[in-house]
Design a protein around this motif. Structure first.
Motif, mmCIF file in Angstrom:
data_model
loop_
_atom_site.group_PDB
_atom_site.id
_atom_site.type_symbol
_atom_site.label_atom_id
_atom_site.label_comp_id
_atom_site.label_asym_id
_atom_site.label_seq_id
_atom_site.Cartn_x
_atom_site.Cartn_y
_atom_site.Cartn_z
ATOM 1 N N LEU A 18 0.800 -1.222 0.000
ATOM 2 C CA LEU A 18 0.000 0.000 0.000
ATOM 3 C C LEU A 18 0.837 1.278 0.000
ATOM 4 N N ASP A 25 -1.990 0.775 -10.296
ATOM 5 C CA ASP A 25 -2.724 0.635 -9.027
ATOM 6 C C ASP A 25 -1.957 1.219 -7.844
ATOM 7 N N LYS A 27 -1.404 3.139 -4.713
ATOM 8 C CA LYS A 27 -2.224 3.662 -3.626
ATOM 9 C C LYS A 27 -1.412 4.569 -2.713
ATOM 10 N N VAL A 85 -12.594 5.505 1.814
ATOM 11 C CA VAL A 85 -12.025 4.256 1.322
ATOM 12 C C VAL A 85 -13.015 3.107 1.458
ATOM 13 N N THR A 87 -12.398 -0.918 2.355
ATOM 14 C CA THR A 87 -11.438 -1.952 2.717
ATOM 15 C C THR A 87 -12.067 -3.304 2.413
ATOM 16 N N THR A 102 -7.088 -5.598 1.120
ATOM 17 C CA THR A 102 -6.621 -4.355 0.517
ATOM 18 C C THR A 102 -7.552 -3.216 0.880
ATOM 19 N N LYS A 104 -9.025 0.568 -1.143
ATOM 20 C CA LYS A 104 -9.050 1.358 -2.374
ATOM 21 C C LYS A 104 -9.852 2.624 -2.127
#
Length: 108
Positions: A18, A25, A27, A85, A87, A102, A104
């Motif tokens: 992360l 991707d 983050k 977010v 999760t 993860t 996002k």
């Protein structure tokens, strides 16, 4: 339902995924807006735990590995910026444990 307090959040998921800049991707830039960097992964860990304490988990998918849940809310940033977010968590069919998969950015 709530994700249990003893849910597994592997440290390497934060430090090796992360918070690492990626060409696809990525983050890390998103998380850096709220002050989360490779210098303070414990702050991100605390924010994720706080997020799941304050928000309900919703079943998203079930497959041969287990039940996937999402928890949507705000990560409380260390610089007063909060990030919306989603999760993702897995409750394992093997042993019933919960594991962080993860996060996002939440799309509106």
């Amino acid at each position: 339902m709530k994700i249990p307090d003893n849910a597994i959040i592997p440290p390497e998921k934060l430090t090796n995924y992360l918070l690492v800049p990626r060409t696809k991707d990525d983050k890390s830039k998103f998380l850096a807006q709220a002050g989360f960097t490779q210098d303070n992964p414990e702050k991100l860990l605390t924010a994720i735990r706080q997020l799941v304490t304050n928000n309900e988990a919703i079943i998203d998918n079930v497959n041969e590995y287990g039940t996937f849940y999402t928890v949507t809310g705000y990560l409380e940033g260390i610089n007063t910026i909060n990030l919306a977010v989603v999760t993702v968590w897995l409750q394992s069919n093997y042993d019933g444990s919960f594991r962080f998969i993860t996060l996002k950015p939440k799309k509106d």
